[in-house]
Motif scaffolding. Structure first.
Motif, PDB file in Angstrom:
ATOM      1  N   GLU A 136       7.519   6.351  -1.286  1.00 17.32           N
ATOM      2  CA  GLU A 136       6.539   5.262  -1.360  1.00 17.32           C
ATOM      3  C   GLU A 136       6.736   4.453  -2.642  1.00 17.32           C
ATOM      4  O   GLU A 136       6.701   3.233  -2.627  1.00 17.32           O
ATOM      5  CB  GLU A 136       5.106   5.818  -1.308  1.00 17.32           C
ATOM      6  CG  GLU A 136       4.724   6.476   0.004  1.00 17.32           C
ATOM      7  CD  GLU A 136       4.661   5.495   1.160  1.00 17.32           C
ATOM      8  OE1 GLU A 136       5.567   5.572   2.013  1.00 17.32           O
ATOM      9  OE2 GLU A 136       3.746   4.657   1.208  1.00 17.32           O
ATOM     10  N   VAL A 144      13.588   7.612   7.906  1.00 22.80           N
ATOM     11  CA  VAL A 144      12.386   7.319   7.131  1.00 22.80           C
ATOM     12  C   VAL A 144      11.376   8.472   7.215  1.00 22.80           C
ATOM     13  O   VAL A 144      10.815   8.738   8.284  1.00 22.80           O
ATOM     14  CB  VAL A 144      11.710   6.023   7.634  1.00 22.80           C
ATOM     15  CG1 VAL A 144      10.433   5.744   6.828  1.00 22.80           C
ATOM     16  CG2 VAL A 144      12.666   4.853   7.538  1.00 22.80           C
ATOM     17  N   ASN A 145      11.219   9.155   6.103  1.00 27.15           N
ATOM     18  CA  ASN A 145      10.230  10.225   5.935  1.00 27.15           C
ATOM     19  C   ASN A 145      10.397  11.432   6.858  1.00 27.15           C
ATOM     20  O   ASN A 145       9.660  12.408   6.738  1.00 27.15           O
ATOM     21  CB  ASN A 145       8.794   9.688   6.088  1.00 27.15           C
ATOM     22  CG  ASN A 145       8.424   8.745   4.952  1.00 27.15           C
ATOM     23  OD1 ASN A 145       8.813   8.963   3.822  1.00 27.15           O
ATOM     24  ND2 ASN A 145       7.695   7.688   5.279  1.00 27.15           N
ATOM     25  N   GLN A 170       9.799   2.378  -2.382  1.00 22.96           N
ATOM     26  CA  GLN A 170       9.535   1.171  -1.600  1.00 22.96           C
ATOM     27  C   GLN A 170       8.800   0.129  -2.437  1.00 22.96           C
ATOM     28  O   GLN A 170       9.105  -1.059  -2.375  1.00 22.96           O
ATOM     29  CB  GLN A 170       8.718   1.511  -0.352  1.00 22.96           C
ATOM     30  CG  GLN A 170       9.511   2.336   0.658  1.00 22.96           C
ATOM     31  CD  GLN A 170       8.711   2.645   1.915  1.00 22.96           C
ATOM     32  OE1 GLN A 170       7.756   1.958   2.232  1.00 22.96           O
ATOM     33  NE2 GLN A 170       9.096   3.683   2.614  1.00 22.96           N
ATOM     34  N   MET A 208       0.834  -1.188   0.000  1.00 23.72           N
ATOM     35  CA  MET A 208       0.000   0.000   0.000  1.00 23.72           C
ATOM     36  C   MET A 208       0.877   1.249   0.000  1.00 23.72           C
ATOM     37  O   MET A 208       1.755   1.399   0.849  1.00 23.72           O
ATOM     38  CB  MET A 208      -0.898   0.018   1.230  1.00 23.72           C
ATOM     39  CG  MET A 208      -1.701   1.294   1.321  1.00 23.72           C
ATOM     40  SD  MET A 208      -2.972   1.195   2.568  1.00 23.72           S
ATOM     41  CE  MET A 208      -3.369   2.937   2.689  1.00 23.72           C
ATOM     42  N   GLY A 209       0.623   2.113  -0.953  1.00 30.54           N
ATOM     43  CA  GLY A 209       1.274   3.416  -0.948  1.00 30.54           C
ATOM     44  C   GLY A 209       0.420   4.356  -0.118  1.00 30.54           C
ATOM     45  O   GLY A 209      -0.754   4.566  -0.419  1.00 30.54           O
ATOM     46  N   PHE A 210       1.003   4.899   0.969  1.00 34.97           N
ATOM     47  CA  PHE A 210       0.212   5.681   1.916  1.00 34.97           C
ATOM     48  C   PHE A 210      -0.018   7.110   1.419  1.00 34.97           C
ATOM     49  O   PHE A 210       0.880   7.734   0.861  1.00 34.97           O
ATOM     50  CB  PHE A 210       0.912   5.738   3.280  1.00 34.97           C
ATOM     51  CG  PHE A 210       0.747   4.500   4.098  1.00 34.97           C
ATOM     52  CD1 PHE A 210       1.252   3.277   3.655  1.00 34.97           C
ATOM     53  CD2 PHE A 210       0.092   4.538   5.326  1.00 34.97           C
ATOM     54  CE1 PHE A 210       1.112   2.126   4.416  1.00 34.97           C
ATOM     55  CE2 PHE A 210      -0.053   3.386   6.100  1.00 34.97           C
ATOM     56  CZ  PHE A 210       0.455   2.186   5.644  1.00 34.97           C
ATOM     57  N   PRO A 214       2.509   9.169   4.336  1.00 35.32           N
ATOM     58  CA  PRO A 214       3.582   8.271   4.788  1.00 35.32           C
ATOM     59  C   PRO A 214       4.062   8.672   6.185  1.00 35.32           C
ATOM     60  O   PRO A 214       4.154   9.860   6.499  1.00 35.32           O
ATOM     61  CB  PRO A 214       4.674   8.471   3.738  1.00 35.32           C
ATOM     62  CG  PRO A 214       3.947   8.944   2.518  1.00 35.32           C
ATOM     63  CD  PRO A 214       2.828   9.806   3.050  1.00 35.32           C
ATOM     64  N   VAL A 215       4.354   7.674   6.995  1.00 30.49           N
ATOM     65  CA  VAL A 215       4.628   7.897   8.412  1.00 30.49           C
ATOM     66  C   VAL A 215       6.118   8.149   8.634  1.00 30.49           C
ATOM     67  O   VAL A 215       6.964   7.510   8.018  1.00 30.49           O
ATOM     68  CB  VAL A 215       4.165   6.663   9.215  1.00 30.49           C
ATOM     69  CG1 VAL A 215       4.497   6.820  10.687  1.00 30.49           C
ATOM     70  CG2 VAL A 215       2.670   6.447   9.026  1.00 30.49           C
ATOM     71  N   GLU A 216       6.428   9.077   9.529  1.00 32.80           N
ATOM     72  CA  GLU A 216       7.824   9.377   9.846  1.00 32.80           C
ATOM     73  C   GLU A 216       8.342   8.464  10.948  1.00 32.80           C
ATOM     74  O   GLU A 216       7.658   8.222  11.934  1.00 32.80           O
ATOM     75  CB  GLU A 216       7.956  10.840  10.304  1.00 32.80           C
ATOM     76  CG  GLU A 216       7.489  11.825   9.247  1.00 32.80           C
ATOM     77  CD  GLU A 216       7.784  13.266   9.618  1.00 32.80           C
ATOM     78  OE1 GLU A 216       8.381  13.491  10.692  1.00 32.80           O
ATOM     79  OE2 GLU A 216       7.413  14.157   8.835  1.00 32.80           O
ATOM     80  N   ILE A 217       9.546   7.945  10.765  1.00 33.27           N
ATOM     81  CA  ILE A 217      10.178   7.138  11.807  1.00 33.27           C
ATOM     82  C   ILE A 217      11.564   7.714  12.080  1.00 33.27           C
ATOM     83  O   ILE A 217      12.543   7.334  11.456  1.00 33.27           O
ATOM     84  CB  ILE A 217      10.274   5.660  11.404  1.00 33.27           C
ATOM     85  CG1 ILE A 217       8.905   5.168  10.920  1.00 33.27           C
ATOM     86  CG2 ILE A 217      10.763   4.821  12.583  1.00 33.27           C
ATOM     87  CD1 ILE A 217       8.913   3.745  10.439  1.00 33.27           C
TER      88      ILE A 217
END
Lengths: 260, 480
Positions: A154, A141-142, A157, A81-83, A86-89
């Motif tokens: 995304e 990440v993001n 990935q 799934m392309g969000f 997208p969530v930051e980590i």
């Protein structure tokens, strides 16, 4: 390949999807369009396995029951799934994240893990697709990414994961035209006879660059119209108003529409 | 964060991996503390008169003190008379090699994953293993002796190098310093001593694994590290303890002396038994750690604290000499009913001194995590600088985090920068990782390790790997 039948989703007391049907064969690209609040993103998350959804009906991938699986099992089965957001980590570098992701699904499938060197090759190729600077891999990440960078990430990935089914949730939102082209060409390059895509979008704009095989209009949790790519153009000219008026399952709104 | 999924709770429910107990034939003193017990300890260890006197003075000072109650900690009253202050494995003849070490003790270290075999994993690390109160084995002595480095148990140092010990003991942490330091000074059993001569770069990383083995014995170690002018040493301290029902008191003192242009890097991984889900059992970890940095010297503390029921610990640096540097890098995890009140004190005395504080607090379950830090710049500290960054990560909704900075600047040229942040491990982060194929446990470990990256980067390589693993184990159900 993807078979969805009478899919319903409620979140709390709220019914979002009210019986969605969709069949996607290998190699096909389906666009799902619809107004805000019609359930587009919910559909994507229902396929990916987001928690907190009360899901009914059927969704299978190559005959396997997706709805019975944990999110990571779906990923291993080939769902990507392309969000939209997208969530930051923070603190986790992109390269490490991607390699862990790839090796996780490989491990779940009983395949060998890729070595750091092999991975670097895979990542390099993927990065060319989305026109990214190599230092990108070393960033968290993001975290601190611009909207365009997040979306490109995304697609990167997706290129690394090589999914069976890619569900792209409003990948075009918040992109300027250059970024949009980069994302679209990445998506285009990843089309293949064994890979299917469900592209969710609010605007027709993205579909100028990705020509879908089918376009579906989602209104109030149901697909109310399906057609080829010309349907998207029609929507762009006429908007969703016509569908809102006839959308079943919401008598009050239909009634109001009829009166007017 | 609005709700916590059952899965996260499950993840946090990792039970203590190192909960076993080895049956060593222990020589143990009856519980209780009075002057006679202090004399007994000193006599058992065959100490010189000056040290006994020092202990007795410390004991007198301790008796006149009150327990500190300013920390954000709920501490059950400690009955100091119910603790036994002396426990030693049965005396054994001096050991010539690793093969002579009690197989049971070796097995215990194996279970902890501490390789004592010289040629194996830690081929470049000397280990002074402390089981309860007596150091049972010291490796790599020859190599160190060649470089002129002294690395031995505290008792041995008292016997073999009494002048060095006498000169520096209590010079950084006087016995009157605080309640627990006074208690330690009176009854300390053993510990490590380390001396790096002028101009010597210690040829290997020095490592001590402390371990509490006997039930109801407080462990009071004392560590003294002296680095002469232009020397360098990196010292690793790692701790694990077996599972216990009774709270065990641990009040250690660590003193570092970094003379002109010397560097001491002191790294700790602490994983003592944190107690069960209801907070029963677990170690009370009340430690005084402090270093004195002379001109152009540098002292760097790095700690990863995942264990203990209660942690009360403020590794500090007295920046006495001009241009001296102090650093504090910390990861503190509080899960279940754990409480941590930890931080640092940077006291700037010299001119152009600088200090850096990076603190990462992780609270999960019902854990409570408080950062308490003091930055003090005296009038003499021209152009002193401090940078402090305190980040808190919350996992779940029952935990808590506090940040309490104290800043005292008496010199107008001083510069103090303080940044603080609080974040949560979100469902959305976990979901994102799982959509990419990772299990929830792997995702949690990745997110938390990412949060701690700046601190782990300061640890020596093998230790960093161990710390990451420890953090994952402490957070997850990935037992065994």
């Amino acid at each position: 390949m993807l078979h969805v039948e009478n899919l319903t989703v409620s979140i709390g007391d709220k019914r979002i999807l009210r019986g969605l049907d969709l069949d996607v064969r290998p190699g096909e690209v389906h666009a799902i369009m619809g107004p805000n609040g019609s359930g587009k993103s919910t559909f994507a998350h229902a396929l990916a396995g987001r928690e907190g959804y009360d899901v009914g009906g059927t969704a299978t991938l190559d005959g396997a029951d997706l709805l019975e699986m944990e999110p990571e099992e779906r990923a291993a089965a080939g769902v990507f799934m392309g969000f939209q957001y997208p969530v930051e980590i923070p603190g986790v570098n992109n390269m490490y994240f991607l390699r862990t992701a790839l090796n996780s699904v490989r491990q779940a499938r009983g395949e060998d893990e890729v070595s750091a060197r092999e991975f670097l090759e895979v990542a390099k190729r993927a990065m060319q697709l989305v026109d990214m600077n190599p230092d990108f891999l070393q960033r968290s990440v993001n975290a601190g990414f611009s909207g365009g960078e997040k979306k490109r990430n995304e697609i990167l990935q997706m290129a690394v994961m090589e999914p069976r089914l890619a569900v792209l949730d409003e990948t075009d939102s918040g992109l300027d035209i250059d970024a949009l082209k980069v994302v679209a060409s990445g998506v285009h390059a990843l089309r293949g006879p064994e890979r299917s895509m469900v592209v969710i979008t609010h605007y027709q704009r993205l579909l100028e660059y990705i020509t879908p095989d089918f376009v579906h209009v989602l209104v109030d949790g149901r697909i109310v119209e399906s057609g080829d790519s010309s349907l998207a153009l029609h929507l762009d000219d006429h908007g969703y108003a016509q569908f809102l008026a006839v959308a079943p399952g919401d008598e009050q709104r239909s009634l109001a529409a009829t009166r007017s | 964060m609005t709700s916590q999924s059952p899965v996260i709770e499950e993840l946090l429910d990792g039970s203590y991996e190192y909960g076993f107990s080895t049956d060593l034939d222990t020589d143990i003193a009856p519980p209780g503390l009075n002057e006679d017990v202090v004399r007994l300890i000193s006599a058992k260890k065959g100490e010189p008169e000056w040290l006994l006197e020092w202990r007795l003075k410390a004991f007198a000072a301790w008796q006149a003190m009150d327990e500190p109650d300013w920390a954000k900690l709920d501490i059950e009253p400690i009955d100091y008379q119910s603790i036994s202050y002396w426990a030693a494995p049965k005396p054994k003849p001096t050991l010539d090699s690793m093969d002579d070490v009690d197989p049971e003790i070796r097995e215990m270290f194996d279970k902890l994953g501490i390789p004592l075999h010289e040629q194996k994993m830690l081929s470049n690390v000397a280990i002074d293993a402390v089981v309860d109160s007596v150091s049972v084995t010291t490796t790599f002595k020859a190599t160190l002796a060649e470089a002129g480095v002294i690395f031995c148990s505290f008792s041995e140092a008292v016997r073999e190098h009494p002048d060095l010990v006498r000169e520096h003991l209590g010079s950084v942490v006087p016995f009157r310093d605080n309640y627990f330091a006074a208690l330690n000074s009176a009854v300390f059993s053993d510990g490590s001593f380390c001396y790096i001569p002028t101009g010597v770069r210690c040829p290997m990383e020095l490592s001590t694994y402390f371990r509490i083995n006997s039930q109801n014995t407080g462990q009071f170690e004392r560590t003294l590290i002296v680095a002469e002018d232009d020397s360098y040493v990196s010292y690793l301290e790692g701790c694990t303890a077996p599972m216990r029902d009774e709270n065990q008191l641990h009040a250690a003192v660590v003193e570092l002396v970094a003379k002109d242009r010397a560097t001491i890097k002191y790294s700790t991984v602490q994983n003592w038994y944190p107690g069960d889900d209801n907070g029963v059992g677990g170690i009370y970890n009340f430690v005084t750690k402090r270093g004195r940095a002379h001109t152009d010297a540098k002292i760097s503390w790095t700690q990863v604290e995942t264990g203990s029921a209660i942690t009360w610990k403020y590794p500090s640096v007295i920046l006495q000499g001009d241009r001296s540097v102090g650093e504090f890098y910390s990861v503190a995890l509080s899960n279940k009913r754990q409480q941590a009140d930890t931080g640092t004190k940077m006291v700037h005395i010299g001119a152009d001194t600088s200090s850096t504080v990076i603190s990462k607090g992780i609270s999960a379950g019902h854990g409570r995590n408080t950062y308490r830090g003091l930055v003090k710049m005296l009038r003499s500290a021209d152009n002193a600088r401090n940078y402090t960054q305190c980040d808190s990560l919350l996992i779940g909704k029952e935990c808590a985090a506090n940040t309490i900075p104290y800043i005292e600047v008496k010199n107008p040229t001083g510069q103090v920068e303080h940044e603080a942040s609080t974040s949560t491990v979100g469902e959305d982060q976990l979901y994102y990782c799982r959509q990419r194929g990772m299990t929830e446990e792997d995702a949690m470990a990745m997110i938390v390790n990412g949060f701690c990256r700046e601190v782990f980067g300061e640890l020596p390589m093998e230790f960093a790997v161990e710390a990451q693993r420890l953090l994952s184990v402490s957070l997850e159900g990935s037992v065994g």
